[in-house]
Write a protein that holds these residues in place. Structure first.
Motif, PDB file in Angstrom:
ATOM      1  N   HIS A  75       0.860  -1.060   0.035  1.00  0.00           N
ATOM      2  CA  HIS A  75       0.026  -0.128   0.110  1.00  0.00           C
ATOM      3  C   HIS A  75       1.011   1.121   0.052  1.00  0.00           C
ATOM      4  CE1 HIS A  75      -3.297   2.581   2.078  1.00  0.00           C
ATOM      5  NE2 HIS A  75      -3.266   2.833   1.030  1.00  0.00           N
ATOM      6  N   ILE A  76       1.129   1.959  -1.154  1.00  0.00           N
ATOM      7  CA  ILE A  76       1.684   3.300  -1.219  1.00  0.00           C
ATOM      8  C   ILE A  76       0.850   4.428  -0.926  1.00  0.00           C
ATOM      9  CG2 ILE A  76       3.534   4.408  -2.680  1.00  0.00           C
ATOM     10  CD1 ILE A  76       3.764   1.690  -4.382  1.00  0.00           C
ATOM     11  N   VAL A  77       1.314   5.179   0.024  1.00  0.00           N
ATOM     12  CA  VAL A  77       0.560   6.349   0.404  1.00  0.00           C
ATOM     13  C   VAL A  77       1.333   7.582   0.317  1.00  0.00           C
ATOM     14  CG1 VAL A  77      -0.770   7.343   1.945  1.00  0.00           C
ATOM     15  CG2 VAL A  77      -0.710   5.032   1.921  1.00  0.00           C
ATOM     16  N   ALA A  78       1.215   8.510  -0.720  1.00  0.00           N
ATOM     17  CA  ALA A  78       1.860   9.737  -0.822  1.00  0.00           C
ATOM     18  C   ALA A  78       1.082  10.840  -0.032  1.00  0.00           C
ATOM     19  CB  ALA A  78       1.967  10.030  -2.198  1.00  0.00           C
ATOM     20  N   PRO A  79       1.649  12.031   0.154  1.00  0.00           N
ATOM     21  CA  PRO A  79       1.081  13.164   0.753  1.00  0.00           C
ATOM     22  C   PRO A  79       0.039  13.681  -0.060  1.00  0.00           C
ATOM     23  CG  PRO A  79       3.429  13.532   0.875  1.00  0.00           C
ATOM     24  CD  PRO A  79       3.083  12.326   0.020  1.00  0.00           C
ATOM     25  N   LYS A  80      -1.104  14.496   0.399  1.00  0.00           N
ATOM     26  CA  LYS A  80      -2.277  14.860  -0.428  1.00  0.00           C
ATOM     27  C   LYS A  80      -1.652  15.959  -1.270  1.00  0.00           C
ATOM     28  CE  LYS A  80      -6.038  14.246   2.501  1.00  0.00           C
ATOM     29  NZ  LYS A  80      -7.211  14.771   3.331  1.00  0.00           N
ATOM     30  N   HIS A  81      -2.280  16.062  -2.428  1.00  0.00           N
ATOM     31  CA  HIS A  81      -1.895  16.862  -3.680  1.00  0.00           C
ATOM     32  C   HIS A  81      -0.682  16.282  -4.336  1.00  0.00           C
ATOM     33  CE1 HIS A  81      -4.923  19.360  -2.015  1.00  0.00           C
ATOM     34  NE2 HIS A  81      -4.510  19.550  -1.236  1.00  0.00           N
ATOM     35  N   GLN A  82      -0.289  14.900  -4.246  1.00  0.00           N
ATOM     36  CA  GLN A  82       0.748  14.399  -4.756  1.00  0.00           C
ATOM     37  C   GLN A  82       0.311  12.971  -5.423  1.00  0.00           C
ATOM     38  OE1 GLN A  82       4.716  14.000  -3.081  1.00  0.00           O
ATOM     39  NE2 GLN A  82       4.857  16.249  -2.598  1.00  0.00           N
ATOM     40  N   VAL A  83       0.875  12.423  -6.464  1.00  0.00           N
ATOM     41  CA  VAL A  83       0.559  11.294  -7.203  1.00  0.00           C
ATOM     42  C   VAL A  83       1.665  10.389  -7.106  1.00  0.00           C
ATOM     43  CG1 VAL A  83      -1.353  12.371  -8.790  1.00  0.00           C
ATOM     44  CG2 VAL A  83       1.033  12.343  -9.377  1.00  0.00           C
ATOM     45  N   ILE A  84       1.564   9.277  -7.466  1.00  0.00           N
ATOM     46  CA  ILE A  84       2.525   8.053  -7.431  1.00  0.00           C
ATOM     47  C   ILE A  84       2.900   7.763  -8.857  1.00  0.00           C
ATOM     48  CG2 ILE A  84       3.128   5.939  -6.407  1.00  0.00           C
ATOM     49  CD1 ILE A  84       0.884   6.612  -4.306  1.00  0.00           C
ATOM     50  N   GLU A  85       4.139   7.616  -9.153  1.00  0.00           N
ATOM     51  CA  GLU A  85       4.669   6.929 -10.420  1.00  0.00           C
ATOM     52  C   GLU A  85       5.233   5.679 -10.212  1.00  0.00           C
ATOM     53  OE1 GLU A  85       8.306   8.205 -13.007  1.00  0.00           O
ATOM     54  OE2 GLU A  85       6.613   9.567 -13.980  1.00  0.00           O
ATOM     55  N   LEU A  86       4.688   4.622 -10.670  1.00  0.00           N
ATOM     56  CA  LEU A  86       5.248   3.128 -10.690  1.00  0.00           C
ATOM     57  C   LEU A  86       5.738   2.678 -11.923  1.00  0.00           C
ATOM     58  CD1 LEU A  86       5.094   0.707  -8.675  1.00  0.00           C
ATOM     59  CD2 LEU A  86       2.695   0.201  -9.737  1.00  0.00           C
ATOM     60  N   LYS A  87       7.048   2.151 -11.568  1.00  0.00           N
ATOM     61  CA  LYS A  87       7.623   1.406 -12.760  1.00  0.00           C
ATOM     62  C   LYS A  87       8.066   0.292 -12.433  1.00  0.00           C
ATOM     63  CE  LYS A  87       9.077   5.695 -15.053  1.00  0.00           C
ATOM     64  NZ  LYS A  87      10.178   6.513 -15.635  1.00  0.00           N
ATOM     65  N   PHE A  88       8.280  -0.935 -13.211  1.00  0.00           N
ATOM     66  CA  PHE A  88       8.880  -2.122 -12.932  1.00  0.00           C
ATOM     67  C   PHE A  88      10.065  -2.355 -13.632  1.00  0.00           C
ATOM     68  CE2 PHE A  88       4.410  -2.894 -11.867  1.00  0.00           C
ATOM     69  CZ  PHE A  88       4.482  -3.675 -10.726  1.00  0.00           C
ATOM     70  N   GLU A  89      11.359  -2.684 -12.986  1.00  0.00           N
ATOM     71  CA  GLU A  89      12.553  -2.783 -13.366  1.00  0.00           C
ATOM     72  C   GLU A  89      12.788  -4.023 -14.201  1.00  0.00           C
ATOM     73  OE1 GLU A  89      17.065  -3.649 -11.827  1.00  0.00           O
ATOM     74  OE2 GLU A  89      15.663  -2.770 -10.467  1.00  0.00           O
ATOM     75  N   LYS A  90      12.412  -5.268 -13.453  1.00  0.00           N
ATOM     76  CA  LYS A  90      12.300  -6.531 -13.852  1.00  0.00           C
ATOM     77  C   LYS A  90      11.130  -7.299 -13.829  1.00  0.00           C
ATOM     78  CE  LYS A  90      16.808  -6.378 -15.010  1.00  0.00           C
ATOM     79  NZ  LYS A  90      17.542  -6.704 -16.353  1.00  0.00           N
ATOM     80  N   PHE A  91      10.576  -7.895 -14.727  1.00  0.00           N
ATOM     81  CA  PHE A  91       9.109  -8.678 -14.591  1.00  0.00           C
ATOM     82  C   PHE A  91       9.182  -9.968 -15.206  1.00  0.00           C
ATOM     83  CE2 PHE A  91       4.458  -9.227 -15.131  1.00  0.00           C
ATOM     84  CZ  PHE A  91       4.180  -8.406 -13.948  1.00  0.00           C
ATOM     85  N   ASP A  92       9.000 -11.102 -14.404  1.00  0.00           N
ATOM     86  CA  ASP A  92       8.777 -12.327 -15.072  1.00  0.00           C
ATOM     87  C   ASP A  92       7.726 -13.182 -13.945  1.00  0.00           C
ATOM     88  OD1 ASP A  92       8.993 -14.736 -16.251  1.00  0.00           O
ATOM     89  OD2 ASP A  92      11.042 -15.263 -15.315  1.00  0.00           O
ATOM     90  N   VAL A  93       6.449 -13.377 -14.477  1.00  0.00           N
ATOM     91  CA  VAL A  93       5.591 -13.736 -13.658  1.00  0.00           C
ATOM     92  C   VAL A  93       4.852 -14.790 -14.426  1.00  0.00           C
ATOM     93  CG1 VAL A  93       3.316 -13.489 -12.336  1.00  0.00           C
ATOM     94  CG2 VAL A  93       5.112 -11.839 -12.174  1.00  0.00           C
ATOM     95  N   GLU A  94       4.695 -15.968 -14.022  1.00  0.00           N
ATOM     96  CA  GLU A  94       4.001 -17.222 -14.769  1.00  0.00           C
ATOM     97  C   GLU A  94       3.008 -16.674 -15.673  1.00  0.00           C
ATOM     98  OE1 GLU A  94       1.347 -21.294 -14.113  1.00  0.00           O
ATOM     99  OE2 GLU A  94       1.546 -19.846 -12.770  1.00  0.00           O
ATOM    100  N   ARG A  95       3.285 -16.989 -16.770  1.00  0.00           N
ATOM    101  CA  ARG A  95       2.176 -16.468 -18.102  1.00  0.00           C
ATOM    102  C   ARG A  95       1.108 -17.406 -18.219  1.00  0.00           C
ATOM    103  NH1 ARG A  95       3.285 -13.712 -22.792  1.00  0.00           N
ATOM    104  NH2 ARG A  95       5.528 -13.609 -22.310  1.00  0.00           N
ATOM    105  N   ASP A  96      -0.040 -16.529 -18.527  1.00  0.00           N
ATOM    106  CA  ASP A  96      -1.341 -17.140 -18.870  1.00  0.00           C
ATOM    107  C   ASP A  96      -2.117 -16.058 -19.627  1.00  0.00           C
ATOM    108  OD1 ASP A  96      -3.487 -19.012 -18.630  1.00  0.00           O
ATOM    109  OD2 ASP A  96      -4.294 -17.253 -17.515  1.00  0.00           O
ATOM    110  N   ASN A  97      -2.804 -16.209 -20.585  1.00  0.00           N
ATOM    111  CA  ASN A  97      -3.497 -15.395 -21.438  1.00  0.00           C
ATOM    112  C   ASN A  97      -4.345 -14.219 -20.474  1.00  0.00           C
ATOM    113  OD1 ASN A  97      -2.193 -16.217 -23.765  1.00  0.00           O
ATOM    114  ND2 ASN A  97      -3.864 -17.609 -24.313  1.00  0.00           N
ATOM    115  N   TYR A  98      -5.126 -15.007 -19.394  1.00  0.00           N
ATOM    116  CA  TYR A  98      -5.945 -14.096 -18.583  1.00  0.00           C
ATOM    117  C   TYR A  98      -5.534 -13.865 -17.329  1.00  0.00           C
ATOM    118  CZ  TYR A  98      -9.125 -15.801 -22.295  1.00  0.00           C
ATOM    119  OH  TYR A  98      -9.644 -16.032 -23.724  1.00  0.00           O
ATOM    120  N   CYS A  99      -4.071 -14.206 -17.007  1.00  0.00           N
ATOM    121  CA  CYS A  99      -3.485 -13.859 -15.835  1.00  0.00           C
ATOM    122  C   CYS A  99      -4.383 -14.522 -14.699  1.00  0.00           C
ATOM    123  CB  CYS A  99      -3.200 -12.405 -15.687  1.00  0.00           C
ATOM    124  SG  CYS A  99      -2.017 -11.739 -16.695  1.00  0.00           S
TER     125      CYS A  99
END
Length: 412
Positions: A181-205
């Motif tokens: 749960h990521i919580v920023a101060p009010k009047h700010q937003v959160i930018e999210l990026k994934f550096e690496k990503f490998d999760v079991e593949r499925d067409n519908y996850c």
């Protein structure tokens, strides 16, 4: 069957310090308040069949400064893909607001970790099919403890990272559920990026996946996207100051996992003069300004090149919804390409990206549902694209692609 489950119950309880003679059976009631460093909870009547039409709530509290770790040892509830009938909900805190997960059937999730010293567990059953219920063990742990079975928690520093258990030495374990749960101060937003990503593949996850939600709870209406496979999701920007990231692995195949990074950034605040103290005067002035603006002759000026640098954002996309309200048009655009993002809030579901757009004067520029456009404009404090008559909007054609790609590399 009941003899087998009774024996299983004893085997499950004895390793966790439950006192009494070996042949003594723990009695489970519907809900209660549980405190201490460790304890056990189970459905009413376990290991017998739980009663129909019941709603049981357990409030767990461990010592201050610790977090709650909940581990299901056995679960057998009516099975349904969406857990609509009989289910167990687990929440952060003692209110049913910030849900960590919902479980049913015989799928036993991995350890669930709260972001404080309180957790709420709620089981609901309907009038029909039942099972033997569940038994779970809770314990107190240090915040951000990184043993194999622990993950998740509250992230409130201006920037940081998170990753799957075992990263990067080994595959993530089976049967894990993590919620950050990521919580920023009010009047700010959160930018999210994934550096690496490998999760079991499925067409519908359906099996292992990462789901990202606007706000602090698991709510399909606020889900930005659900991701799996080996391609990192595109960068995500929250609508407001909270994001929830949920990772779930089932009891079969696993993979390398992922590492994500986040940072807080301010919302784009509009440049305005100081408003008079009296609210009615401000409203009247604003209405007059908007009316005067929308009465101007609608004529596009300049070129793609001359408008590029003065625009907060530049995108191409298809208008998929339009709603007229108060002289403006509120639209949703399915994005084809982003050439300049600025502080524009971009939503993503799978590979599909979209954004919210306000055309301040509904007659200028005119946008129609189903058509493709190049849109340049400003961004309001909520991350919504704001298009004025003076902004540059034109129908998008394939021949424009080359010039837009050139402008993307332009320094302003």
């Amino acid at each position: 069957m009941s003899c087998f489950l009774g024996s299983l119950l004893l085997l499950l309880l004895l390793p966790y310090g439950i006192s009494g003679q070996p042949n003594e059976r723990q009695t489970f009631t519907c809900g209660g308040n549980l405190t201490g460093d460790t304890g056990v909870l189970g459905s009413e009547g376990f290991p017998g069949v739980y009663p129909p039409n019941s709603k049981c709530t357990w409030k767990i509290t461990v010592p201050e400064g610790k977090v709650v770790v909940l581990s299901f040892r056995f679960i057998d509830l009516e099975s349904d893909n969406l857990c609509r009938y009989d289910f167990v909900d687990v929440y952060n805190g003692h209110s049913n607001v910030h849900r960590i997960g919902r479980f049913c059937g015989t799928f036993r999730p991995g350890a669930l970790v709260s972001n404080s010293n309180k957790m709420l567990v709620q089981m609901i059953s309907d009038a029909n099919t039942a099972g033997n219920g569940f038994i779970a063990v809770f314990s107190a742990a240090e915040p951000n403890e990184r043993e194999d079975q622990y993950c998740g928690g509250r992230l409130d520093k201006p920037s940081g990272s998170f990753q799957t258990p075992n990263w990067p030495e080994r595959d993530y374990p089976a049967g894990v559920t993590c919620s950050w749960h990521i919580v920023a101060p009010k009047h700010q937003v959160i930018e999210l990026k994934f550096e690496k990503f490998d999760v079991e593949r499925d067409n519908y996850c359906r099996y292992d996946y990462v789901a990202v939600f606007n706000g602090g709870e698991i709510n399909d209406a606020k889900r930005i996207g659900k991701f799996c496979g080996d391609s990192p999701p595109a960068p995500i920007v929250s609508e407001r100051n909270e994001l929830l990231i949920q990772f779930l692995s089932d009891l079969s195949l696993t993979a390398d996992g992922f590492k994500g990074h986040y940072r807080f950034r301010p919302k784009k605040l509009p440049t305005t003069t100081v408003s008079p103290v009296t609210t009615p005067a401000t409203t009247t002035s604003s209405l007059k300004t908007t009316l005067a603006l929308c009465q101007q002759k609608c004529k596009r000026t300049g070129t793609l090149e001359s408008n590029y640098c003065s625009s907060n954002f530049v995108i191409t996309g298809t208008i998929i919804t339009t709603v007229s309200r108060g002289g403006s048009v509120y639209a949703t655009i399915s994005i084809i390409s982003v050439y300049k993002e600025g502080t524009l809030a971009i939503q993503q579901a799978g590979k599909n990206m979209s954004a919210k757009i306000t055309v301040v004067c509904k007659q200028c520029p005119m946008v129609r549902r189903g058509l493709n456009y190049i849109i340049m404009g400003q961004v309001d404090e909520d991350g919504r694209a704001k298009v004025l008559p003076s902004n540059y909007v034109m129908t998008f054609k394939t021949k424009n692609q080359k010039l837009l790609n050139t402008l993307k590399n332009k320094r302003c």
